[in-house]
Design an enzyme around this catalytic site. Structure first.
Site, PDB file in Angstrom:
ATOM      1  N   THR A 150       0.872  -1.187   0.000  1.00 44.71           N
ATOM      2  CA  THR A 150       0.000   0.000   0.000  1.00 44.71           C
ATOM      3  C   THR A 150       0.904   1.231   0.000  1.00 44.71           C
ATOM      4  O   THR A 150       1.387   1.635  -1.048  1.00 44.71           O
ATOM      5  CB  THR A 150      -0.965   0.004   1.206  1.00 44.71           C
ATOM      6  OG1 THR A 150      -0.210  -0.123   2.415  1.00 44.71           O
ATOM      7  CG2 THR A 150      -1.945  -1.151   1.104  1.00 44.71           C
ATOM      8  N   LYS A 172       3.666  -6.926   4.127  1.00 49.19           N
ATOM      9  CA  LYS A 172       3.399  -5.534   3.774  1.00 49.19           C
ATOM     10  C   LYS A 172       3.044  -4.795   5.058  1.00 49.19           C
ATOM     11  O   LYS A 172       2.513  -5.377   6.001  1.00 49.19           O
ATOM     12  CB  LYS A 172       2.278  -5.413   2.749  1.00 49.19           C
ATOM     13  CG  LYS A 172       0.881  -5.748   3.219  1.00 49.19           C
ATOM     14  CD  LYS A 172       0.143  -4.721   4.024  1.00 49.19           C
ATOM     15  CE  LYS A 172       0.186  -3.344   3.451  1.00 49.19           C
ATOM     16  NZ  LYS A 172      -0.599  -2.406   4.336  1.00 49.19           N
ATOM     17  N   THR A 183       0.266  -3.191  11.655  1.00 50.03           N
ATOM     18  CA  THR A 183      -0.671  -3.337  10.544  1.00 50.03           C
ATOM     19  C   THR A 183       0.012  -3.963   9.425  1.00 50.03           C
ATOM     20  O   THR A 183       0.736  -3.319   8.690  1.00 50.03           O
ATOM     21  CB  THR A 183      -1.147  -2.046   9.945  1.00 50.03           C
ATOM     22  OG1 THR A 183      -1.948  -1.435  10.876  1.00 50.03           O
ATOM     23  CG2 THR A 183      -1.989  -2.310   8.705  1.00 50.03           C
ATOM     24  N   GLU A 263       6.015   4.813   7.542  1.00 53.41           N
ATOM     25  CA  GLU A 263       5.611   6.028   6.842  1.00 53.41           C
ATOM     26  C   GLU A 263       6.279   7.281   7.385  1.00 53.41           C
ATOM     27  O   GLU A 263       6.118   7.645   8.550  1.00 53.41           O
ATOM     28  CB  GLU A 263       4.101   6.213   6.963  1.00 53.41           C
ATOM     29  CG  GLU A 263       3.321   5.263   6.094  1.00 53.41           C
ATOM     30  CD  GLU A 263       1.831   5.291   6.398  1.00 53.41           C
ATOM     31  OE1 GLU A 263       1.440   5.952   7.363  1.00 53.41           O
ATOM     32  OE2 GLU A 263       1.093   4.629   5.659  1.00 53.41           O
ATOM     33  N   ASN A 382      -0.311  10.875   6.484  1.00 55.83           N
ATOM     34  CA  ASN A 382      -1.514  10.381   7.132  1.00 55.83           C
ATOM     35  C   ASN A 382      -2.635  11.411   7.187  1.00 55.83           C
ATOM     36  O   ASN A 382      -3.740  11.103   7.624  1.00 55.83           O
ATOM     37  CB  ASN A 382      -1.181   9.859   8.521  1.00 55.83           C
ATOM     38  CG  ASN A 382      -0.455   8.540   8.404  1.00 55.83           C
ATOM     39  OD1 ASN A 382      -1.013   7.575   7.900  1.00 55.83           O
ATOM     40  ND2 ASN A 382       0.804   8.514   8.817  1.00 55.83           N
ATOM     41  N   SER A 387      -7.268  11.196   0.466  1.00 56.61           N
ATOM     42  CA  SER A 387      -7.685  12.138  -0.575  1.00 56.61           C
ATOM     43  C   SER A 387      -6.874  11.950  -1.836  1.00 56.61           C
ATOM     44  O   SER A 387      -6.131  11.009  -1.975  1.00 56.61           O
ATOM     45  CB  SER A 387      -7.545  13.568  -0.059  1.00 56.61           C
ATOM     46  OG  SER A 387      -6.276  13.767   0.497  1.00 56.61           O
TER      47      SER A 387
END
Lengths: 387, 387
Positions: A150, A172, A183, A263, A382, A387
């Protein structure tokens, strides 16, 4: 070097239109046997996605023949329609492979709430494409690892060689990495012969000290799944300790890759707690620091702010004297016996790899929790993801 | 309209050189009686700063005559020297006012680990300056409120009028705002007649539903102190309910000011949980959302990401069905019975005031926890604070 490293496994990764980007988004891993023993660990979040609800039931008997995974949508909080999508996905895989739907594990990742008609159609289309593309070998394993990404910047694979057997895996995960499990979706494969109860113990032992101690941002996912499938194709039945060691090695390798790809992070932080009264205490203390936004922001700013470490560990009920601890930043003891020690100027926090050592002087146990710094890019990624 | 609003109190705020900026940094509040009843709530962090260790003991008898406060250094984890500094500070105040050191509460705020010789000298100098500047009236109250500011952008004051008595107060706090207590120093004063046990109950009741439900960044401070002093100068002894109501009103007013001044925030978020099985459940569920970095980053991005709300509340053990909840963002029900409801486009998250309502359909209790969004400026301020 991946999910196809062990004998008896084929895989595929395809682009089926689940992601609007057009990138690869459906992966399939198949266990050709002769065994079909399997074990799994799922998110401990009570808010579980439909594929988790399905897979928990399907693997209850200790076996699985295939794993179908998609990125581009978590199929979580999508109601009865979403559960039917998961069920239909498993049935389509079963039909294509000539097995039962109960033999199929389903994993999804992406935005919560995504799982409409278009999602269902794309995933089912992906099953067909992936079944056609199934192959052994590294290339197929890599394609599968790429299809589950992702916000990951790179695919994550690992392998460990045992005495006559192999354990491989893919993962992942790049955000919402937290307790219980980060996650993540992880598929581990081995050609060792093993019964389901042995696989289950080996998997729980391995995840306890690897994925469970990765706490990137304190947020627990709804879709976390770690699967371990055994084909027995190597014809070797290792003792449980040897199998556990190999599974742990692969989990550790994957956990480090997840850690390094969190991230927006600019520091990979290992928080080691030494001389705790118990291992649980060590984990609780380390995790309290990993959860401190103030600490994490300080590391982003290359600031050896040991006061924020002490403020965090003081919130725990672990057995230690807060006024007797030592704290080291990258090898420099900046706090000794709860007072300032070496000057902060001696600490170099420029490297990405960051070591925090907290010595509690309260016992003989230790543990390390891995986290990341809190950065502008974390906030950016995040706040803009949907969007 | 502040800590000097109630009769019987004088205050001062002076610049004594504790802060390198040269701004006001020492405040003094004096209760001229006739009563000296007092109550306090301190941080529940086991890592307590020296002034907290001192003040907890000093107020054990239920009385206090003065409060000395400094910004520019927390005097936390500064060892025996730091505790002596606190002790000397109390003694200097006592000497100047002709009271006992045991009658003096001491509060400090600023960086942990700061408390050296220069700090001590500046604080003691500040005691002398403040004692000389003591005065009644709004101007003196405002000067005190300004002297306790750290990263606060404005002083925080509130007042409530009871039937024949007044409660006033001042607060500081802009970061490390978390459970138990937000990182804050709060001094509340009243001219009501009240015994220490009544003050204690009133204060605990008030903080439980105000400061304890402010959770800006999940980080608990080492120095949190909330003091309530009663002078009895109004000659009125209100019933406990009336006193509690007035104290709660002042605490609520100050908590809202702290909330609105949180470091780097662009949204003031009120998370209201309705129809919980218990008030504790409502608080636990609301706090789990307030602690989710992913949720907080989404709000910064004006993204009504209800999936992150459900992922957060699923981590709690509160009594409710995660697949039966409703979630409203600014009045728009984006999730109904655990499934997508109104389209996200209907939600306007542009205003600073942000309302999240989570309906658990599990009982009759409710609670609201206040938090802020996770922003670039939060990261910036907290990565650069020490440098």
């Amino acid at each position: 070097m991946s999910v196809t490293a062990a004998a008896g496994f084929r895989a595929a990764g395809v682009a089926a239109g689940v992601k609007s980007s057009g990138g690869p988004d459906v992966a399939l891993v198949v266990n050709d046997g002769p065994l079909d023993a399997a074990a799994a660990v799922f998110t401990s979040n009570r808010a579980k996605a439909n594929p988790v609800l399905w897979s928990q039931q399907a693997i209850a008997g200790g076996s699985a023949r295939a794993v179908i995974l998609n990125s581009g949508g978590a199929n979580c909080f999508t109601g009865a329609f979403g559960f039917q999508t998961t069920h239909q996905t498993a049935e389509r895989v079963a039909e294509r492979l000539g097995i039962g739907a109960i033999d199929v594990q389903v994993c999804s990742t992406g935005l919560i709430g995504v799982g409409d008609e278009a999602f269902r159609a794309a995933v089912l289309h992906g099953v067909d494409l992936a079944a056609d593309a199934l192959a052994a070998g590294d290339e197929a394993g890599l394609a599968a690892a790429e299809a589950i990404m992702t916000t990951d910047s790179k695919p994550k694979q690992a392998v460990a060689a045992g005495d006559g057997f192999t354990v491989g895996g893919m993962a992942k995960g790049a955000g919402m990495l937290a307790p219980g499990l980060a996650t993540m979706l992880v598929v581990l494969t081995t050609d060792a012969e093993a019964d389901a109860d042995v696989l289950d113990r080996a998997l729980r032992a391995a995840t306890r000290t690897t994925f469970d101690r990765l706490d990137s941002d304190g947020c627990m996912s709804t879709n976390d799944t770690v699967l371990l499938l055994a084909s027995g194709a190597a014809g070797v039945r290792p003792d449980e300790a040897a199998l556990t060691a190999a599974v742990t090695a692969v989990c550790d390798g994957l956990a480090r890759q997840l850690h390094g790809d969190a991230e927006g992070a600019t520091h990979d932080i290992a928080i080691e707690v030494r001389h705790a009264a118990s291992e649980d205490d060590a984990v609780v203390v380390a995790r309290s620091v990993a959860r401190s936004n103030l600490f994490k922001a300080a590391i982003f700013g290359n600031d050896p702010n040991w006061g924020r470490v002490l403020a965090a560990i003081g919130t725990t009920d672990a057995a230690f004297d807060p006024y007797a601890v030592d704290v080291h930043f990258n090898g420099v003891r900046v706090c000794h016996a709860g007072e300032p020690d070496r000057p902060r100027e001696e600490v170099d926090l420029a490297p990405r790899a960051t070591s925090i050592v907290i010595d509690l002087f309260a016992g003989d146990e230790s543990a390390t929790v891995r986290t990341n710094d809190l950065t502008h890019d974390y906030v950016h990624e995040n706040s803009a993801y949907a969007s």
